[in-house]
Write a protein that holds these residues in place. Structure first.
Motif, mmCIF file in Angstrom:
data_model
loop_
_atom_site.group_PDB
_atom_site.id
_atom_site.type_symbol
_atom_site.label_atom_id
_atom_site.label_comp_id
_atom_site.label_asym_id
_atom_site.label_seq_id
_atom_site.Cartn_x
_atom_site.Cartn_y
_atom_site.Cartn_z
ATOM 1 N N ASN A 1 47.549 -27.303 7.119
ATOM 2 C CA ASN A 1 47.548 -26.113 6.701
ATOM 3 C C ASN A 1 48.633 -25.292 6.634
ATOM 4 O O ASN A 1 49.776 -26.022 7.160
ATOM 5 N N PHE A 2 49.071 -24.220 6.104
ATOM 6 C CA PHE A 2 50.222 -23.566 5.882
ATOM 7 C C PHE A 2 49.938 -22.254 6.526
ATOM 8 O O PHE A 2 48.734 -21.554 7.014
ATOM 9 N N LEU A 3 51.060 -21.750 7.242
ATOM 10 C CA LEU A 3 51.124 -20.178 7.791
ATOM 11 C C LEU A 3 50.389 -19.269 6.844
ATOM 12 O O LEU A 3 50.852 -19.298 5.921
ATOM 13 N N ASN A 4 49.217 -18.551 7.440
ATOM 14 C CA ASN A 4 48.560 -17.767 7.019
ATOM 15 C C ASN A 4 47.790 -18.500 5.830
ATOM 16 O O ASN A 4 47.236 -17.661 4.634
ATOM 17 N N GLY A 5 47.567 -19.619 5.691
ATOM 18 C CA GLY A 5 46.759 -20.498 4.729
ATOM 19 C C GLY A 5 47.294 -20.613 3.439
ATOM 20 O O GLY A 5 48.485 -20.149 3.332
ATOM 21 N N GLY A 6 46.433 -20.770 2.581
ATOM 22 C CA GLY A 6 46.815 -20.634 1.125
ATOM 23 C C GLY A 6 47.394 -22.303 0.905
ATOM 24 O O GLY A 6 47.237 -23.351 1.515
ATOM 25 N N ASP A 7 48.387 -22.249 0.064
ATOM 26 C CA ASP A 7 49.365 -23.650 -0.524
ATOM 27 C C ASP A 7 50.562 -23.180 -0.372
ATOM 28 O O ASP A 7 51.508 -22.243 0.114
ATOM 29 N N SER A 8 51.609 -24.164 -1.120
ATOM 30 C CA SER A 8 52.725 -24.133 -0.853
ATOM 31 C C SER A 8 53.674 -22.965 -1.791
ATOM 32 O O SER A 8 54.545 -22.569 -1.369
#
Length: 345
Positions: free
Chosen positions: A37-44
């Motif tokens: 995962n990424f911080l606070n979701g989503g993608d790059s």
């Protein structure tokens, strides 16, 4: 949690767990973002809210830097040689990382930030007199074990907790983490952080511990508002300054192009945060790709907007009060991009 105990003499005493005051060192932050995962979701490119939640050191990367946690020294001239860091997950003991007898641990100044990371190589170029208040040590099975035990360790969103014991085995702080305070709520796209100034009044069950998904600060003061270390750092660092040279006002930049942001710095500034505003400084956004390090310049991908009131701000990640903004606003034009594209047809 407290309980009332009645002694046979009829004396009442109150025994409290997780509420030790006068702690010599405290837990300040840990990364609960899973490695997928990424911080606070989503993608790059964007998080789940359409922003770009990131870390001040790593930028916006998958896993948000992997397994790491952060401590703050409260007692001045603290000797942490042979101390133990006990790690728990889901209420179960998992691992103890033992700090070595290396001299770097023998005289720690109050206000020092210590990070323990599985992936970031050790950096003990520690010099509070010069303004460097950060020690990072690497712990994994393949590390050299010079500063801390060479052992893998977990950090996660599964009720992760840390207990700190001194060389005699006495508990100095904790356990602290999810399940103590807050009781629940640390997700696998979030961090755990202290949302208060570090001090000896912080207890492991403080209600100032909370989750966060907007910004993390590996090796630097926490940002939810602004964490202040001034009362702890009695050693005056050498003066630091940043001077933004480009863009400094009146420029017209082409949307979608690459522009070199340039600055000069004085004093010890290891990391900088580069941000931009399209509304004359009312709101700020981090640049993309995220900046790491203090190289004096950054190749900025100019956003696809039309705006006449733009600014760039460069600030010290360790000391956000050290920053500079352009002397005047500049413009970003999509029309110039259209002219360039038409010329290529």
């Amino acid at each position: 949690m407290c309980r009332l105990v009645v002694l046979v003499t009829g004396i009442f005493i109150l025994i409290c767990s997780g509420a030790t005051f006068g702690a010599q060192v405290i837990l300040n932050e840990y990364n609960a973002v899973s490695n997928t995962n990424f911080l606070n979701g989503g993608d790059s490119a964007a998080d789940d809210d359409g922003g770009r939640a990131s870390d001040s050191y790593f930028g916006r990367i998958q896993g948000n830097g992997g397994n790491w946690f952060e401590l703050v020294i409260i007692t001045d001239h603290l000797d942490m040689r042979r101390w133990n860091l006990d790690i728990y997950e889901n209420g179960q003991f998992d691992e103890t990382l033992t700090i070595t007898n290396h001299p770097i641990w023998s005289d720690l100044r109050s206000g020092t930030i210590i990070t323990v990371s599985a992936d970031v190589p050790s950096d003990v170029n520690y010099n509070p007199e010069a303004g460097d208040w950060w020690i990072n040590v690497q712990a994994n099975n393949n590390a050299n074990g010079q500063y801390i035990e060479a052992s893998n360790f977990p950090v996660s969103s599964d009720s992760w907790q840390l207990r700190i014991r001194n060389a005699s085995g006495a508990v100095v702080f904790g356990p602290a983490g999810e399940g103590v305070s807050p009781q629940t709520g640390i997700g696998n796209t979030e961090i755990f952080r202290l949302e208060d100034d570090p001090s000896d009044s912080i207890a492991a069950n403080s209600d100032k511990y909370d989750d966060g998904d907007d910004f993390s600060t590996f090796g630097a003061p926490n940002r939810w508002g602004m964490q202040n270390f001034r009362s702890l750092r009695n050693v005056e660092p050498a003066p630091s300054s940043i001077t933004l040279t480009d863009p400094n006002g009146t420029e017209v930049l082409t949307a979608g192009s690459t522009y070199t942001i340039r600055w000069e710095s004085q004093g010890l500034i290891n990391q900088v945060l580069v941000e931009f505003s399209i509304d004359d400084g009312k709101t700020w956004s981090g640049v993309y790709p995220s900046n790491v390090g203090n190289a004096g310049q950054y190749e900025w991908l100019v956003p696809l907007v039309d705006a006449d009131s733009c600014l760039v701000r460069v600030s010290s990640s360790d000391n956000p009060g050290v920053y500079d903004v352009g002397n005047a606003t500049f413009s970003i034009s999509k029309l110039l991009l259209e002219v360039v594209l038409l010329s290529l047809i």
